[in-house]
Structure formats: structure tokens, C-alpha cells
Design a protein around this motif. Structure first.
Motif, PDB file in Angstrom:
ATOM      1  N   ALA A   1       3.141   3.249   8.396  1.00 44.74           N
ATOM      2  CA  ALA A   1       4.047   3.278   9.547  1.00 44.74           C
ATOM      3  C   ALA A   1       3.283   3.729  10.785  1.00 44.74           C
ATOM      4  O   ALA A   1       2.494   4.673  10.730  1.00 44.74           O
ATOM      5  CB  ALA A   1       5.217   4.219   9.285  1.00 44.74           C
TER       6      ALA A   1
ATOM      7  N   THR B   1       3.868  -4.229  10.083  1.00 44.25           N
ATOM      8  CA  THR B   1       4.228  -2.986  10.771  1.00 44.25           C
ATOM      9  C   THR B   1       3.733  -3.071  12.210  1.00 44.25           C
ATOM     10  O   THR B   1       2.818  -3.826  12.519  1.00 44.25           O
ATOM     11  CB  THR B   1       3.595  -1.738  10.109  1.00 44.25           C
ATOM     12  OG1 THR B   1       2.174  -1.907  10.064  1.00 44.25           O
ATOM     13  CG2 THR B   1       4.127  -1.503   8.726  1.00 44.25           C
TER      14      THR B   1
ATOM     15  N   GLY C   1       6.574   0.572   1.563  1.00 44.49           N
ATOM     16  CA  GLY C   1       6.008   0.557   2.911  1.00 44.49           C
ATOM     17  C   GLY C   1       4.539   0.915   2.918  1.00 44.49           C
ATOM     18  O   GLY C   1       3.935   1.026   3.985  1.00 44.49           O
TER      19      GLY C   1
END
Length: 130
Positions: A41, A107, A74
């Protein structure tokens, strides 16, 4: 998938954007690059991996073997995309009910320009080996 190719099959992928990754259709100089690494992230990146869960009849190709890849993660390990066809999975013989799930990850970073039209075209080709 199924194939009667005695030598197996190879599935390749190529990206229209290659290392440029996802590109804004209205502002083509704005892009989310594609590079090999672990998704995180806040770090702009785009690529794909092959999930190990549910992989049936196929093996992940060299380069994809050691990547951690889950359907809803993620932090997948992804491979950079290329404009040259690159092998992602293969089989060693006749393929019956083969199943592979390719996970596409993207991302952005806090400095990525905001657009609603980032795009890329991925082409997957399965080729039999006789």
C-alpha cells in the motif's frame, strides 16, 4: 481448460503497456508502472501472479514459482508485465480440467495522478506442444 497436446501446453501473457503498466487514456504520460516485487500500500505498482490455491493440471512457470500469491491479498509477489509474451503456467502432458487463477494487482502512491481511466490490455494465449 483442456488440451489433447501430448507435450502439454504453455499459457503466455503480454501487456500492451509493458513496463509502463496502466496508462491514463486522457493523459498518457500519467501511468502506474509495472515492476517485479511485493505489492505494498502506498507504492505504485501493477502486475500479476498465479494463485497456488486451486491450481490444477498446471505448474507455475519459471519466474512465477516462488511468488506468494493469494486471491484476496494486498501483499502478493507480482511479476512485471512485458510487451513480449511471457510464460505464466504450463502443463507437462494432456490437460483435462486444468485450472489456474491469475491475480492482477495494482496499487497507487500518494503522488499518483488521479484518473478514472487507467487502462492496459492483457493478451493470454494457450499454445499446445505436440
Amino acid at each position: 481448460g483442456d488440451s489433447n497436446a501430448a507435450g502439454g501446453v504453455v499459457v503466455t501473457v503480454k501487456s500492451a503497456g509493458g513496463a509502463s503498466g496502466l496508462t491514463s487514456a486522457t493523459v498518457p504520460v500519467d501511468s502506474i508502472p509495472s515492476s517485479t516485487g511485493t505489492m505494498s500500500a502506498g507504492t505504485a505498482n501493477y502486475g500479476l501472479c498465479v494463485a497456488t490455491s486451486g491450481l490444477t493440471g498446471f505448474s507455475r512457470s519459471t519466474g512465477y514459482v516462488s511468488d506468494t500469491c493469494a486471491l484476496s491479498s494486498g501483499t502478493n509477489g507480482i511479476r512485471a508485465l512485458s510487451t513480449t509474451p511471457t510464460s505464466i503456467v504450463n502443463s507437462s502432458g494432456v490437460l483435462t480440467n486444468g485450472h489456474a487463477e491469475v491475480v492482477v494487482n495494482a496499487t497507487i502512491s500518494p503522488t499518483s495522478p488521479a484518473h478514472t481511466d487507467y487502462t492496459d490490455t492483457l493478451t493470454f494465449i494457450m499454445t499446445g506442444t505436440f
